[in-house]
Every structure is written in structure tokens, then in C-alpha cells.
Enzyme design. Sequence first.
Site, PDB file in Angstrom:
ATOM      1  N   LYS A 120       3.332 -40.931  12.209  1.00 44.82           N
ATOM      2  CA  LYS A 120       1.851 -40.904  12.573  1.00 44.82           C
ATOM      3  C   LYS A 120       1.635 -38.992  12.377  1.00 44.82           C
ATOM      4  O   LYS A 120       1.682 -38.221  12.379  1.00 44.82           O
ATOM      5  CB  LYS A 120       1.391 -41.285  13.706  1.00 44.82           C
ATOM      6  CG  LYS A 120       0.084 -40.667  14.840  1.00 44.82           C
ATOM      7  CD  LYS A 120       0.469 -42.597  14.525  1.00 44.82           C
ATOM      8  CE  LYS A 120      -1.221 -43.249  14.901  1.00 44.82           C
ATOM      9  NZ  LYS A 120      -1.506 -44.766  14.855  1.00 44.82           N
TER      10      LYS A 120
HETATM   11  N1  GLU Z   1      -3.881 -46.172  12.864  1.00 41.31           N
HETATM   12  C1  GLU Z   1      -3.382 -47.667  12.863  1.00 41.31           C
HETATM   13  C2  GLU Z   1      -2.339 -48.304  13.883  1.00 41.31           C
HETATM   14  O1  GLU Z   1      -1.749 -47.685  14.372  1.00 41.31           O
HETATM   15  C3  GLU Z   1      -3.065 -48.412  10.956  1.00 41.31           C
HETATM   16  C4  GLU Z   1      -2.226 -47.859  10.591  1.00 41.31           C
HETATM   17  C5  GLU Z   1      -1.694 -47.346   8.952  1.00 41.31           C
HETATM   18  O2  GLU Z   1      -2.570 -48.718   8.269  1.00 41.31           O
HETATM   19  O3  GLU Z   1      -0.716 -47.110   8.494  1.00 41.31           O
HETATM   20  O4  GLU Z   1      -1.886 -49.069  13.054  1.00 41.31           O
END
Ligand code: GLU
Length: 432
Positions: A120
Site C-alpha cells: 500500500k
Molecule cells: N485499493 C484497492 C483495495 O484496497 C485496490 C487495490 C488494487 O487493485 O491493487 O483493495
Amino acid sequence: MQCQSVDLRMDVMEKLIDGHLYQNTLAALNEAAALVKLDPNILERLKKPKKAIMVSVPTRMDDGTVKVFDGYRVQHSSTLGPCKGGIRYHESVNLSEVSALAMLMTFKCALAGLPLGGAKGGVRVNASKLSRSEKQRLTRRYTSEISSFIGPEKDIPAPDIGTDAQTMAWIMDTYSQEQGHAVPGVVTGKPIEIGGSLGRSTSTGRGVIYTVEEACNYLKIKQDFNVKVAVQGFGEVGAAAATCAHELGLCVTAISDVNGGLINEKGLNVTAIKDYYSKNKTLKGYKEADAITNDEILVSKCDILVPAAVDGVINENNAKKIRAKLIAEGANGPVTLQAHHELVGNGVFVIPDILANAGGVIVSYFEWVQDLQNFFWSEKEINSRLREIMTSTFRTVLDHSLAEKADMRKAALGTAVKRVSAAMLLRGLYPQ
Ligand code: GLU
């Protein structure tokens, strides 16, 4: 003095990652580890991120001044494959929050059976206060600072709160400029024109409703207009979830964005509200409903509640007042662990985030695969593959939950950690 970029030593990291979402995620991990009798050595390794980078993001504002923002990228695990996870622009962003969310991504990917690890990123900024050009300059500088950390084989960002397809386009372009050629596979959630996937923008919300359908089947809730649904959040996730619930024939009674929401117990016309929202950029002033606050929506009269905004909104202060029988976590971490126990104790069925909102990363995975192959699929194919994975994952978790007499969160995390653990044991520890 501010330095440009810091790779964090583990003892320093331990202090920095200590925060409420992290502690909450860790407590949930410990419960799941006990359920599946996880090897304690593996548990130790899963408690902390593998790598983290903290960068300073100096950005020229439109008035000529320079503001310096804090940026982060955390890679929790790459055991199952390249790290994967979104980038968040929000004032709450810090190393602790990003680390907790990175850990959740490891388990979300593992649970869905994707060959990906968890990561993240984020910048501590109120994105709604930036002009388009300020946001572009901030994004390009942040990308350039983390560019050695990311890549299609290493770590693949995607949208999250405060970022969107345009943000991904700037990241893809900045990274590609540095590489000297177009690298579409470095991010997912891009615009279709530059290698994005059909169906990606609605995939998280769509997936939430696929799990709601499965839960209704299990709970023997007949899916018709008598079923009332409240959705907190009208971003990409909330809006798509409300639309899919409406299309399914359920009665969407309440929705909200950051500034408040709308309620009508006879049902809202989600299509008309979406049009109103895209014209006015606010829900305020929409005539066919009453105004409601973001706190009120959570305790409003409904059968199904979809918290699809931020973490920690359902906590010890309001858990007792929740009237829904079924909660599907559209956001990451919207229900604290303490509130979760209370809700489950009161017979509420909670579909946890790593299951309910996995649709986004599942279609991100499809997008990455399509980019690597330069071969693109139809929307029909994407949605049907998405449904297949969401449905079978839901059933796996439900079976595990029934077999172990454990709630869905414990069963989901338990299933996920078991998969990561099996891979870690096979790969072994380097050096021995
Ligand atoms: N931000 C989204 C999540 O928390 C998508 C993450 C992604 O597609 O890599 O799942």
C-alpha cells in the site's frame, strides 16, 4: 532537517507502525492464527512489513510556493508474487495506516487465490484541496521518489481513496518516461486508452454485491424490493455498490458521501442520484429524499449495510445501535474488531473487507495479466470471471466458518494466512 527518502530499519519501523488500524489488524491476525494453528515463526514474519519507504514530496503549488508532503510505500509480503495495492491521498495517511492496509492486501490477494503479495502507498494530503495541476505535480514527484521500489514484476500500485484512473495515468507516464518505454503493467486501474481493463472502475462495488447475494442465499433472505440497503460512501466503491444493489432489485434507502447523505425509506432512484451527483458534485439539494448525516446512515433502518468510506466508522460507540442483519465491508477496516465481536454476538452476519471488497484487486489482477500479454478481454468475460472468483471465495470462507464455528472474518483471514504460510514454508527462510 528533512531527508529525501528513508529505508526504514526494523526497530525504527516498529515504533512508527504502531497505530489503531495496525493494532486492530494485528489483533485480527492473531485470532486467525490461533484458529488455523499457524506456525509461530510464520506469524512473527507476518506481523511486520517486509519493506517500507518514506519519501518527502516537494510540490509546487499554483501560487508559486512549495509545499512538502509525506509519502509512503509499504510492501508487506511478496511471498505469493509481486506486491499489489492501492495508493491513498488522505490527511490520515501515515506509516502505521499504510502498513496495516498493506498487510490486509497480502491477505486479500491470498484469499482470492491471486499470485500476488500485498502493498500500500499514500501521501498525507487533502486531495480535494489540490488543483488538477497541483495533483499532477505531486503524483509525478511521488512516483519518481518511489520508482525504484515499484515495477510490473515488483510492486504494482492502483487507485484508493483520493486517487483515480487519471492519477494512475500520471504514475504510468512518469515511470515510463524514466524507463524510456511505455510500461502499462506498472499500475492498474488506468484509463482504458492506455491499457486499463474494462470493468475495473466498478469492480469493487460489483464484487461487494456478489458477496451480498451469496450471503442472502445462505441467510435465506429473499432478494427483492423489501430488502433495504444503506450505503455509506459515494466514491467509486459506494456508487457502484448502490447501483448494483438497485439493479438487483433491492431497495436502496440511504447513501452518503463525505459531506452527508440522503435517505428515503421508500427507496432512492440511484440512477437519478448518480446523474445529479455528476452534475452538482454533491448530494446536497437532491429533492426526492431527506438529508442524513454520515453517523445517522450507519444506524438507519436497513437490512443490509455497506460501509464503503473509511476505516473505524463502526466502533464501540455505535455497534449496539446498528440495525442491519448483514454488513458487507466495502471499505478497508470500517468495523473495529471490538465492534465486530459485539455485532457477531448480536447475530449480525459480517462479510469482512478482504472478502467483500476483493473485486477491485481481482480485476486489477486481470488488468495486469492483460497488460503483460497485450491481449485484452471483453467486459462480459471480466465480469463473469470476477463473479466466479468472488462466489467461490465466499463459499470457501463460509464452509471454513461453519466447519470451525468461527465468524467470517476469522475464517477469511485464517484461509488467507494458511495459504501465505504454505508458500512461505515451501520457499523456506533465506539464509537457513
Ligand atoms: N485499493 C484497492 C483495495 O484496497 C485496490 C487495490 C488494487 O487493485 O491493487 O483493495
